[in-house]
Write a protein that holds these residues in place. Structure first.
Motif, PDB file in Angstrom:
ATOM      1  N   THR A   7       0.832  -1.192   0.000  1.00 18.04           N
ATOM      2  CA  THR A   7       0.000   0.000   0.000  1.00 18.04           C
ATOM      3  C   THR A   7       0.873   1.251   0.000  1.00 18.04           C
ATOM      4  OG1 THR A   7      -0.127   0.068   2.424  1.00 18.04           O
ATOM      5  CG2 THR A   7      -1.835  -1.176   1.272  1.00 18.04           C
ATOM      6  N   ILE A   8       0.273   2.351  -0.408  1.00 12.75           N
ATOM      7  CA  ILE A   8       0.921   3.653  -0.364  1.00 12.75           C
ATOM      8  C   ILE A   8       0.348   4.403   0.827  1.00 12.75           C
ATOM      9  CG2 ILE A   8       1.182   5.867  -1.564  1.00 12.75           C
ATOM     10  CD1 ILE A   8       1.023   4.276  -4.205  1.00 12.75           C
ATOM     11  N   GLY A  35       0.355  -2.201  -5.962  1.00 14.88           N
ATOM     12  CA  GLY A  35       0.468  -3.071  -7.116  1.00 14.88           C
ATOM     13  C   GLY A  35       1.870  -3.602  -7.346  1.00 14.88           C
ATOM     14  N   ASN A  36       2.771  -3.417  -6.369  1.00  9.40           N
ATOM     15  CA  ASN A  36       4.129  -3.953  -6.498  1.00  9.40           C
ATOM     16  C   ASN A  36       4.099  -5.444  -6.179  1.00  9.40           C
ATOM     17  OD1 ASN A  36       5.236  -1.487  -7.155  1.00  9.40           O
ATOM     18  ND2 ASN A  36       5.658  -0.953  -5.032  1.00  9.40           N
ATOM     19  N   LEU A  37       3.816  -6.234  -7.187  1.00  8.43           N
ATOM     20  CA  LEU A  37       3.639  -7.661  -6.988  1.00  8.43           C
ATOM     21  C   LEU A  37       4.964  -8.392  -6.976  1.00  8.43           C
ATOM     22  CD1 LEU A  37       0.637  -8.138  -9.412  1.00  8.43           C
ATOM     23  CD2 LEU A  37       0.610  -7.580  -6.989  1.00  8.43           C
ATOM     24  N   VAL A  61      -6.500   1.399  -7.380  1.00  9.34           N
ATOM     25  CA  VAL A  61      -5.560   0.451  -7.987  1.00  9.34           C
ATOM     26  C   VAL A  61      -4.724   1.174  -9.041  1.00  9.34           C
ATOM     27  CG1 VAL A  61      -7.145  -1.488  -7.595  1.00  9.34           C
ATOM     28  CG2 VAL A  61      -7.153  -0.299  -9.810  1.00  9.34           C
ATOM     29  N   PRO A  62      -3.510   0.691  -9.307  1.00 11.33           N
ATOM     30  CA  PRO A  62      -2.708   1.315 -10.374  1.00 11.33           C
ATOM     31  C   PRO A  62      -3.430   1.215 -11.716  1.00 11.33           C
ATOM     32  CG  PRO A  62      -1.380  -0.201  -9.051  1.00 11.33           C
ATOM     33  CD  PRO A  62      -2.802  -0.428  -8.664  1.00 11.33           C
ATOM     34  N   PHE A  63      -3.384   2.270 -12.485  1.00  9.67           N
ATOM     35  CA  PHE A  63      -4.012   2.273 -13.807  1.00  9.67           C
ATOM     36  C   PHE A  63      -3.404   1.179 -14.690  1.00  9.67           C
ATOM     37  CE2 PHE A  63      -4.215   4.113 -18.201  1.00  9.67           C
ATOM     38  CZ  PHE A  63      -5.583   3.983 -18.364  1.00  9.67           C
ATOM     39  N   THR A  64      -2.102   0.954 -14.563  1.00  7.75           N
ATOM     40  CA  THR A  64      -1.462  -0.103 -15.357  1.00  7.75           C
ATOM     41  C   THR A  64      -2.047  -1.466 -15.011  1.00  7.75           C
ATOM     42  OG1 THR A  64       0.314  -0.168 -13.711  1.00  7.75           O
ATOM     43  CG2 THR A  64       0.712   1.121 -15.702  1.00  7.75           C
ATOM     44  N   ARG A 145      -7.715  13.093  -6.988  1.00  8.91           N
ATOM     45  CA  ARG A 145      -7.018  13.123  -5.701  1.00  8.91           C
ATOM     46  C   ARG A 145      -5.508  13.100  -5.892  1.00  8.91           C
ATOM     47  NH1 ARG A 145      -9.227   9.334  -0.965  1.00  8.91           N
ATOM     48  NH2 ARG A 145     -10.929  10.766  -1.426  1.00  8.91           N
ATOM     49  N   ALA A 146      -4.807  13.892  -5.113  1.00  5.93           N
ATOM     50  CA  ALA A 146      -3.348  13.841  -5.062  1.00  5.93           C
ATOM     51  C   ALA A 146      -2.944  12.830  -3.997  1.00  5.93           C
ATOM     52  CB  ALA A 146      -2.779  15.217  -4.718  1.00  5.93           C
ATOM     53  N   ILE A 147      -2.045  11.888  -4.366  1.00  9.59           N
ATOM     54  CA  ILE A 147      -1.591  10.871  -3.425  1.00  9.59           C
ATOM     55  C   ILE A 147      -0.064  10.782  -3.471  1.00  9.59           C
ATOM     56  CG2 ILE A 147      -3.727   9.520  -3.647  1.00  9.59           C
ATOM     57  CD1 ILE A 147      -2.139   7.541  -5.413  1.00  9.59           C
ATOM     58  N   GLY A 148       0.499  10.131  -2.482  1.00  8.10           N
ATOM     59  CA  GLY A 148       1.946   9.946  -2.445  1.00  8.10           C
ATOM     60  C   GLY A 148       2.604  10.953  -1.516  1.00  8.10           C
TER      61      GLY A 148
END
Length: 201
Positions: A7-8, A35-37, A61-64, A145-148
């Motif tokens: 998670t972030i 999403g860092n699998l 979820v990551p767009f990718t 939304r701004a995240i990170g």
């Protein structure tokens, strides 16, 4: 929120600043999945959505990941059910070329209640451009939304280009964040929120 490699991290409160409205705080009900699998494990098992933690109701979820999974067989029903219920949104990396995926983003207007742009470090301003493109090119009217690595110092610029909510870094003070929007009474540039102030000669 406790540290979790999947998670972030984000503040437990979200700062909402709707266009035409006043800034306010609300509980953060969105888990941000990194999403860092683990590439050494089974791809099918690791591509499924994680269980929601810490009382969260929804997941970004990551767009990718969305692009790779929404049309795949694995867990498609689970993803579509959550999306239709308004429990899934997507987030874009700082280097995401969203113009290459215009059709998918247009489809997302009816699916994603929230989209987010990720700041890997506060000095990296590419996600400001993502928000501006979503508002200007895609005419996105939903929440962005701004995240990170989102700091108080970024709020005014973020609000100007198109962000209307902010998942601040956990160490940021929300009471100080709310006051940022009262610092200036005159706007010298046009923005997503409106035209610049007209100054009398």
């Amino acid at each position: 929120m406790s540290a979790n490699p999947q998670t972030i991290a984000a503040h437990e409160q979200i700062l909402h600043f709707p266009k035409g409205g006043n800034p306010k705080l609300a509980p953060n009900e969105w888990l941000i999945w990194s999403g860092n699998l683990n590439k050494n494990e089974d791809e099918g098992a690791n591509s499924r959505l994680p269980d929601l933690e810490h009382g969260k109701k929804n997941i970004l979820v990551p767009f990718t990941w969305w692009r790779s999974q929404i049309n795949s067989y694995h867990h498609k029903a689970d993803v579509q059910a959550k999306a239709k219920a308004g429990h899934i949104g997507v987030w874009f990396t700082a280097d995401e070329d969203i113009l290459k995926h215009a059709d998918l983003i247009e489809q997302g207007k009816s699916l994603w209640p929230v989209v987010a742009a990720y700041f890997p470090i506060f000095r990296d301003g590419r996600s400001f451009s993502t928000a501006a493109l979503l508002r200007d090119r895609f005419q996105w009217t939903g929440e962005i939304r701004a995240i990170g690595d989102v700091l108080i110092d970024q709020l005014l610029q973020g609000a100007r280009v198109g962000f209307d909510s902010f998942a601040l870094r956990p160490d940021q003070k929300t009471d100080i964040a709310l006051k940022q929007f009262d610092l200036f009474t005159v706007t010298t540039q046009n923005s997503w929120r409106g035209k610049r102030s007209l100054l009398e000669a």
